[in-house]
Each structure stands twice: as structure tokens, then as C-alpha cells.
Scaffold this active site. Structure first.
Site, PDB file in Angstrom:
ATOM      1  N   GLY A 148       0.835  -1.202   0.000  1.00 40.47           N
ATOM      2  CA  GLY A 148       0.000   0.000   0.000  1.00 40.47           C
ATOM      3  C   GLY A 148       0.869   1.251   0.000  1.00 40.47           C
ATOM      4  O   GLY A 148       1.874   1.302   0.690  1.00 40.47           O
ATOM      5  N   ARG A 169       0.931  -4.917  -5.911  1.00 48.45           N
ATOM      6  CA  ARG A 169       1.017  -6.187  -5.178  1.00 48.45           C
ATOM      7  C   ARG A 169       1.226  -7.248  -6.250  1.00 48.45           C
ATOM      8  O   ARG A 169       0.528  -7.274  -7.249  1.00 48.45           O
ATOM      9  CB  ARG A 169      -0.259  -6.435  -4.384  1.00 48.45           C
ATOM     10  CG  ARG A 169      -0.583  -5.235  -3.457  1.00 48.45           C
ATOM     11  CD  ARG A 169      -1.550  -5.617  -2.352  1.00 48.45           C
ATOM     12  NE  ARG A 169      -2.152  -4.437  -1.749  1.00 48.45           N
ATOM     13  CZ  ARG A 169      -1.748  -3.892  -0.606  1.00 48.45           C
ATOM     14  NH1 ARG A 169      -0.738  -4.380   0.065  1.00 48.45           N
ATOM     15  NH2 ARG A 169      -2.357  -2.828  -0.111  1.00 48.45           N
ATOM     16  N   ASP A 186       5.123  -5.039   5.998  1.00 53.78           N
ATOM     17  CA  ASP A 186       5.662  -6.353   6.377  1.00 53.78           C
ATOM     18  C   ASP A 186       5.651  -7.345   5.223  1.00 53.78           C
ATOM     19  O   ASP A 186       6.559  -8.172   5.106  1.00 53.78           O
ATOM     20  CB  ASP A 186       4.943  -6.911   7.611  1.00 53.78           C
ATOM     21  CG  ASP A 186       3.503  -7.258   7.352  1.00 53.78           C
ATOM     22  OD1 ASP A 186       2.842  -6.497   6.621  1.00 53.78           O
ATOM     23  OD2 ASP A 186       3.034  -8.280   7.874  1.00 53.78           O
ATOM     24  N   ASP A 226       2.364  -0.479  12.032  1.00 56.35           N
ATOM     25  CA  ASP A 226       2.311  -1.765  12.736  1.00 56.35           C
ATOM     26  C   ASP A 226       3.608  -2.571  12.603  1.00 56.35           C
ATOM     27  O   ASP A 226       3.584  -3.791  12.705  1.00 56.35           O
ATOM     28  CB  ASP A 226       1.124  -2.593  12.218  1.00 56.35           C
ATOM     29  CG  ASP A 226       1.183  -2.802  10.713  1.00 56.35           C
ATOM     30  OD1 ASP A 226       2.029  -2.175  10.042  1.00 56.35           O
ATOM     31  OD2 ASP A 226       0.373  -3.594  10.196  1.00 56.35           O
ATOM     32  N   ARG A 263      -5.990  -2.788   9.637  1.00 48.55           N
ATOM     33  CA  ARG A 263      -6.521  -4.160   9.555  1.00 48.55           C
ATOM     34  C   ARG A 263      -6.144  -4.980  10.779  1.00 48.55           C
ATOM     35  O   ARG A 263      -6.924  -5.729  11.312  1.00 48.55           O
ATOM     36  CB  ARG A 263      -5.961  -4.868   8.304  1.00 48.55           C
ATOM     37  CG  ARG A 263      -6.815  -4.710   7.080  1.00 48.55           C
ATOM     38  CD  ARG A 263      -6.092  -5.278   5.912  1.00 48.55           C
ATOM     39  NE  ARG A 263      -4.684  -4.875   5.954  1.00 48.55           N
ATOM     40  CZ  ARG A 263      -3.877  -4.807   4.924  1.00 48.55           C
ATOM     41  NH1 ARG A 263      -4.323  -5.117   3.745  1.00 48.55           N
ATOM     42  NH2 ARG A 263      -2.622  -4.431   5.033  1.00 48.55           N
TER      43      ARG A 263
END
Ligand code: ATP
Length: 327
Positions: free
Chosen positions: A14, A75, A106, A133, A175
Site C-alpha cells: 500500500g 502487489r 511487512d 504496525d 486491519r
């Protein structure tokens, strides 16, 4: 000391505000150290397709302040396969690219670590994701901008909520983590914050909202992280509408969605991105590989890529208590 002459830089997963500032820093720091830089467009998809572009100092002029990513992001399913990664390695060899800097989250780092194991190409990760995150850095590039955008939107929603005495469920991104929700909840004065890290049963949500709305008879804002266990703001809305106790309450949902990704990076994100881009080149020159550059307590630190996703970055539970205290 590794023998590196040509570095490939790419953005992946993203997009996040500040990715461009990071690309700029990578390019300028590399050139200052007599390294050539190749921009790899569309992340791993472009790496496999050989979608490469030579970067000089001027190619990154005037991008520092821009959102999105000039290198584009994507992606790639093919990069999950051995054949796809073999093709990427072949294209990099053809392009004489002997090290990589990947800016992403990640997933990007998982792919990078596997690729590094298989082909021994030195790779450094820069944390670029709005979710914040990632273990190994106080903040990720893009998080501060996304947070400020969310707060700005909550302020606007507050005006209309207040005018009509409405209850708004505002869904923000996250998320698997509640960093944006928790902090924009505090910054935006939310009455309740729901995040994936804590379980809040529907009955408890209802009780809390009911007492808030009846006691204060004014507007309320509930911030809901998209990955919150009830299934997001729309699901909570359904449950509330199905309950007669909420029939008198003027309930609205607002999903901030991709507005949080766009826009010009904040000063904080620009500085972070610039520091980490330059630090990534320094790390490569010093011979590090399969590490992420981040800031820990304000200082640049390297973390093995595998720790970035195998270790959990915790939210600050004090802040959660604070939302309750202040609501
Ligand atoms: P964000 O957190 O913003 O979503 P991300 O980097 O986590 O960013 P992903 O879509 O999860 O985004 O990962 C980016 C790309 O990395 C994937 O499209 C895929 O090409 C590659 N990738 C992710 N996981 C793996 C894996 N286990 N093996 C190989 N490649 C992977």
C-alpha cells in the site's frame, strides 16, 4: 564491506505519504556515495518485468512534498512463486543491479527476506506504511500524515454530528492494529475507540453508547479500526439498528477509507523518510543486509527483517485508558 555499485530502489504494498521523500533521500544519498541508482517501478511486479528507470539527482527534484509514489506501487502474486522470484533475479542481473532498497510494509519485507535467502542480494527495508504496525521503528513513514488526515476528518464530522445530535461511527484504517484509531480517537476527542488489540463485546458497546447518548444527549463519535473484531463500522451499525433501544438515536457511518492514504506528507513524515532513506544507503555501504532501518527512541536503529513481522509492536494501553477517562 560489500562491493556494491548499482542500487535498485522500489516502493511496494500500500502506498504511504512520504514514500517519495524516502525515494529522494535514497537516490541523493546513493549518488553522494558514488553509487548508481535504478528506480524499479511497480514494486515486485516491475522487478519481474524489468521495468527499470535510471535515477539521477534531478529525477527526484520536486517530489519531496508529494503523496503517493512516483515509482508506483503494486502487489505481485508472481513474486510469491519461485519462478517469479527467479525471473526477478535474472532481470536484476541483466540490469547489473547488485543491491536493493525496498520501501513498504511487512509483506514487502517478507518477500525481501525470502529473496535475500535465495539469491543473496543485499537488501535493506524502509518502513513505509500508514498502519504503523511494524516492530523495530517508533513510527512508519506515512503514519503521521494518515493520522492527521483522520483527525482533520473527525473534526469535520464532529461539526455535523454536533449540529444534529448524531452518533457517528467513523471507520479508520488498521486491519491488524489500532495505532491510527487510538491516536485519532484521542486527538479527535472520540467518546469510544474500538481496536483489534482489545475485545469489546457488542453488548458492552451498546451499553456504553446508550449511556453516552442518553446522559449527555448530544453528539458522539466512535472511532472504529477497520480490523476491529465486530467486523467494522457497518457491522456495528447493523447491530445497533436491529436493537430497539437505539431506534431514537440518529446514527450515521462514515468510512474514511483511502482518503487516509493520500495527500502531502507532514513535516514529521518528510523528516523521518529523509532520515531513513539516507540511513538505508549507509547501512548498505556498511555491509548490512536483510535489515530494516527505523527509529527507536529517536535514533536510527537496524532490525533484522524477520523480527519486523515475527515480533508484535504493542499499542500504548495507557492511551486506551485515556480515551475512557476523557470521554
Ligand atoms: P501494507 O502494509 O501497506 O499493505 P505490505 O508491504 O505489507 O504493505 P503486501 O501486499 O502485504 O503489502 O506485500 C507487498 C508485496 O510483497 C506482495 O504483493 C508480494 O509481491 C510480496 N510478498 C508479500 N509476502 C510475501 C511472501 N511471503 N513471499 C514472497 N513475496 C511476498
Amino acid at each position: 564491506m560489500l562491493n556494491i555499485r548499482r542500487v535498485g530502489v522500489f516502493t511496494s504494498g500500500g502506498d504511504a505519504p512520504g514514500m517519495n521523500a524516502c525515494v529522494r533521500a535514497v537516490v541523493r544519498a546513493a549518488l553522494a556515495n558514488d553509487l548508481d541508482v535504478i528506480g524499479i517501478r511497480r514494486g515486485y511486479a516491475g522487478m519481474i518485468d524489468g521495468d527499470y528507470v535510471e535515477m539521477d539527482g534531478r529525477s527526484v527534484s520536486n517530489i519531496l512534498q508529494k503523496g503517493g509514489t512516483v515509482l508506483k506501487s503494486a502487489r505481485s502474486k508472481r513474486f510469491h512463486t519461485e519462478e517469479g522470484r527467479a525471473e526477478a533475479a535474472r532481470q536484476l542481473r541483466d540490469g547489473q543491479i547488485d543491491a536493493l532498497i525496498g520501501i513498504g510494509g511487512d509483506g514487502t519485507f517478507r518477500g525481501a527476506a525470502i529473496f535475500n535467502d535465495e539469491y543473496n542480494i543485499p537488501v535493506i527495508g524502509c518502513p513505509g506504511t500508514i498502519d504503523n504496525d511494524l516492530f523495530g521503528t517508533d513510527e512508519t513513514i506515512g503514519y503521521d500524515t494518515a493520522l492527521n488526515t483522520a483527525i482533520e476528518n473527525i473534526d469535520r464530522i464532529r461539526d455535523t454530528a454536533d449540529a444534529h445530535d448524531r452518533l457517528f461511527l467513523v471507520e479508520v484504517m488498521g486491519r491488524d492494529s489500532g495505532f491510527i484509531a487510538l491516536n485519532c480517537g484521542i486527538g479527535g476527542g472520540a467518546e469510544l475507540v474500538l481496536i483489534p488489540e482489545t475485545i469489546t463485546e457488542m453488548e458492552e458497546i451498546k451499553e456504553r453508547l446508550h449511556s453516552l447518548m442518553s446522559a449527555q444527549s448530544r453528539s458522539s463519535i466512535v472511532v472504529v479500526a477497520e480490523g476491529e473484531e465486530q467486523g467494522g463500522a457497518a457491522r456495528i451499525e447493523q447491530a445497533l439498528r436491529a436493537d430497539d433501544a437505539f431506534s431514537e438515536i440518529d446514527l450515521r457511518v462514515c468510512i474514511l477509507g483511502h482518503t487516509q492514504r493520500g495527500g502531502s506528507p507532514t513535516a514529521r513524515d518528510r523528516v523521518l523518510a529523509s532520515r531513513l532513506g539516507a540511513a538505508a544507503i549507509e547501512a548498505l555501504i556498511e555491509g548490512h543486509t536483510a535489515v530494516m532501518v527505523g527509529t527507536v527512541n529517536g535514533d536510527v536503529k537496524l532490525t533484522p527483517l524477520r523480527n519486523v513481522w515475527s515480533r508484535k509492536k504493542n499499542i500504548n494501553y495507557e492511551l486506551l485508558k485515556l480515551t475512557q477517562l476523557l470521554s
